[in-house]
Scaffold this motif. Structure first.
Motif, short mmCIF file in Angstrom:
data_model
loop_
_atom_site.label_atom_id
_atom_site.label_comp_id
_atom_site.label_asym_id
_atom_site.label_seq_id
_atom_site.Cartn_x
_atom_site.Cartn_y
_atom_site.Cartn_z
N SER A 268 -8.37 17.30 -18.57
CA SER A 268 -8.16 18.47 -19.44
C SER A 268 -7.39 19.48 -18.61
N ASP A 269 -7.35 20.72 -19.06
CA ASP A 269 -6.63 21.75 -18.31
C ASP A 269 -7.25 22.01 -16.94
N SER A 270 -8.51 21.71 -16.76
CA SER A 270 -9.19 22.09 -15.51
C SER A 270 -10.12 21.02 -14.97
N THR A 271 -10.12 19.81 -15.53
CA THR A 271 -11.01 18.75 -15.04
C THR A 271 -10.24 17.46 -14.78
N TYR A 272 -10.86 16.58 -13.99
CA TYR A 272 -10.22 15.31 -13.62
C TYR A 272 -11.20 14.16 -13.81
N GLN A 273 -10.65 12.97 -14.01
CA GLN A 273 -11.46 11.76 -14.07
C GLN A 273 -10.80 10.67 -13.23
N GLU A 274 -11.59 9.69 -12.83
CA GLU A 274 -11.08 8.60 -11.99
C GLU A 274 -10.33 7.58 -12.84
N VAL A 275 -9.07 7.36 -12.49
CA VAL A 275 -8.24 6.37 -13.16
C VAL A 275 -7.36 5.72 -12.09
N HIS A 276 -7.48 4.41 -11.94
CA HIS A 276 -6.68 3.70 -10.95
C HIS A 276 -5.34 3.32 -11.57
N MET A 277 -4.33 4.15 -11.32
CA MET A 277 -3.00 3.92 -11.86
C MET A 277 -1.97 4.51 -10.89
N PRO A 278 -0.71 4.10 -11.01
CA PRO A 278 0.30 4.56 -10.06
C PRO A 278 0.43 6.08 -9.95
N GLY A 279 0.23 6.83 -11.04
CA GLY A 279 0.40 8.28 -10.99
C GLY A 279 -0.83 9.05 -10.56
N ALA A 280 -1.90 8.35 -10.17
CA ALA A 280 -3.13 9.04 -9.79
C ALA A 280 -2.94 9.80 -8.48
N SER A 281 -3.73 10.87 -8.33
CA SER A 281 -3.63 11.73 -7.15
C SER A 281 -5.03 12.17 -6.74
N PRO A 282 -5.28 12.42 -5.44
CA PRO A 282 -6.60 12.92 -5.02
C PRO A 282 -6.93 14.26 -5.67
N ALA A 283 -8.20 14.43 -6.04
CA ALA A 283 -8.68 15.69 -6.62
C ALA A 283 -10.12 15.90 -6.17
N ALA A 284 -10.52 17.17 -6.03
CA ALA A 284 -11.87 17.49 -5.55
C ALA A 284 -12.43 18.70 -6.29
N LEU A 285 -13.72 18.61 -6.61
CA LEU A 285 -14.44 19.75 -7.17
C LEU A 285 -15.04 20.51 -6.00
N VAL A 286 -14.64 21.79 -5.85
CA VAL A 286 -14.96 22.57 -4.65
C VAL A 286 -15.69 23.86 -5.03
N LYS A 287 -16.65 24.24 -4.20
CA LYS A 287 -17.31 25.53 -4.33
C LYS A 287 -17.03 26.33 -3.07
N ALA A 288 -16.49 27.54 -3.23
CA ALA A 288 -16.15 28.41 -2.09
C ALA A 288 -16.94 29.71 -2.21
N THR A 289 -17.63 30.09 -1.12
CA THR A 289 -18.46 31.30 -1.11
C THR A 289 -17.97 32.24 -0.02
N ASN A 290 -17.70 33.50 -0.38
CA ASN A 290 -17.28 34.50 0.59
C ASN A 290 -18.49 34.93 1.42
N LYS A 291 -18.40 34.80 2.74
CA LYS A 291 -19.52 35.12 3.62
C LYS A 291 -19.88 36.60 3.58
N THR A 292 -18.90 37.43 3.33
CA THR A 292 -19.13 38.88 3.37
C THR A 292 -19.67 39.41 2.06
N THR A 293 -18.99 39.07 0.96
CA THR A 293 -19.37 39.64 -0.35
C THR A 293 -20.32 38.74 -1.14
N GLY A 294 -20.41 37.47 -0.78
CA GLY A 294 -21.25 36.54 -1.52
C GLY A 294 -20.64 36.04 -2.80
N GLU A 295 -19.39 36.43 -3.07
CA GLU A 295 -18.72 35.96 -4.29
C GLU A 295 -18.50 34.46 -4.20
N MET A 296 -18.67 33.78 -5.32
CA MET A 296 -18.56 32.33 -5.34
C MET A 296 -17.55 31.91 -6.40
#
Length: 420
Positions: A268-296
């Motif tokens: 979709s516009d913001s999600t990925y699924q596993e498909v083994h095909m020539p045009g596939a590319s690595p993708a990762a779901l990531v969580k980033a937290t600011n150590k100072t402000t705690g924003e996630m």
């Protein structure tokens, strides 16, 4: 006292005369380098190198009839040999310490380039010392063979092997050819480009059945959204994607890997699924937290490729998380090779695993770097060297002779110790 009174250039010549003569030869090489340019080894291409080789052998045979002459004794003796070897080692040291160039800039006028130190093996000094070494070593071998002794077998194998190696590697270098061939999947190619960009047809053809690549997992980085500069700017930090170690730190952010898909396609516009095909590319779901402000911030990041766009995870108005392009772990070409004489050979070609067929060696060279694993062609380096078998013979004889010399030396030492 008599040795101190001996004048320079008075026979028998020793180290002083040897050093002076070899030094003079090197100076002559420098003069030739400055006046006529580098030595063109292609002038020795077949059949010229065969004629020169035959002339050297005939000269050594004829010269051996003068083996009792004081000049012959010096020419094939220790002082001259040691001096030549020292000169070769010095030139080899220059070769190792000075960047060597395939082609030099005609406007590059620094002293190292002018004297041939940027292309040592084609400099006149190296060529002259090389030929003198070939003649001196050949004269020594001829002298010892005339007075043949069975117990000196290790000496003969060692020195004859070295002479064959020098002879074949030097004179044969003019016949060595290197080409890079680009072959598209499913096609047969036999044409390459010369240095002058002319199309050449080779007596060997390659069919690329398949090209595939294995990749390392990519890395995560935090960059400035405007400049694209990795953070922190003074010393950029990266987090290697590893599902066994999902946590990492970049500057003021804690990074957590929630999910990783190596062959992913946007779902979709913001999600990925596993498909083994020539045009596939690595993708990762990531969580980033600011150590100072705690924003996630949580979301998908993708490095993208020629088939799909990349995706970033915005952290704030200034920074975002991105994924680097994966580095190749292994790339392989499944090929069929055909020669003019009707030979056909199948091979799986990869880096450091070349294919040897007749006088050709085929190496895995490259691919379309921009397309990565989606590359539809493979680049292969073809090396033609008809003198490779004499070189192998020289190396084998040299190795066997060296082992025999060590063995006979240890045997002699043991016998002397037993007598004591």
């Amino acid at each position: 006292m008599e040795d101190n009174k001996r004048k320079m250039w008075q026979f028998p010549w020793r180290y002083k005369e040897s050093i002076a003569l070899v030094g003079g030869i090197i100076v002559i090489g420098f003069i030739l380098q400055l006046t006529v340019g580098k030595f063109n080894f292609f002038l020795l291409s077949s059949p010229v190198n065969l004629i020169v080789g035959a002339a050297i052998i005939l000269f050594l045979i004829a010269f051996s009839f003068k083996r009792k002459n004081v000049f012959y004794q010096w020419f094939s003796g220790v002082p001259f040999s040691v001096t030549l070897i020292t000169a070769m080692l010095l030139l080899a040291l220059i070769l190792g310490l000075t960047p060597q160039l395939i082609k030099t800039n005609p406007h590059d006028n620094d002293i190292f380039t002018q004297l041939g130190f940027r292309q040592v093996t084609s400099s006149w000094s190296f060529v002259l010392v090389y030929f003198l070494t070939l003649l001196s070593l050949g004269s020594l071998i001829a002298r010892r063979l005339v007075a043949f002794k069975k117990k000196d077998y290790a000496f003969y194998m060692n020195h004859i092997g070295l002479w064959i190696l020098l002879f074949a590697a030097g004179l044969g270098s003019a016949d060595m050819k290197r080409y890079v061939m680009h072959v598209y999947e499913g096609e047969v190619e036999w044409r390459v480009f010369s240095d002058n960009e002319d199309v050449l047809e080779l007596p060997i053809a390659i069919q690329l059945n398949d090209f595939y690549m294995e990749e390392y997992p990519p890395k995560l980085a935090v960059i400035n959204r405007e400049s694209g500069t990795p953070q922190p700017e003074a010393k950029p930090e990266y987090v290697q994607i590893d599902e066994k170690r999902p946590h990492g730190n970049i500057d003021q952010w804690d990074i957590t890997l929630e999910k990783y898909i190596h062959d992913a396609v946007r779902n979709s516009d913001s999600t990925y699924q596993e498909v083994h095909m020539p045009g596939a590319s690595p993708a990762a779901l990531v969580k980033a937290t600011n150590k100072t402000t705690g924003e996630m911030s949580t979301g998908w990041v993708c490095c993208g490729n020629t088939a799909q766009l990349y995706m970033t995870l915005n952290l704030d108005s200034t920074f975002c998380v991105v994924m680097t392009q994966p580095e190749p772990k292994r790339f392989v070409s499944d090929i069929d090779v055909f020669t003019e004489d009707g030979k056909e050979e199948k091979a799986i070609l990869e880096v450091n695993k070349p294919l040897k067929i007749d006088n050709w060696v085929i190496y895995q060279y490259g691919y379309d770097n921009q397309a990565g694993k989606m590359s539809n062609y493979s680049s292969m380096e073809l090396v033609y060297d008809p003198w490779i078998y004499p070189v192998y013979l020289g190396i084998i004889l040299l190795a066997i002779g060296s082992i025999c010399l060590l063995w006979s030396g240890n045997k002699k030492t043991k016998k002397e110790n037993d007598l004591e």
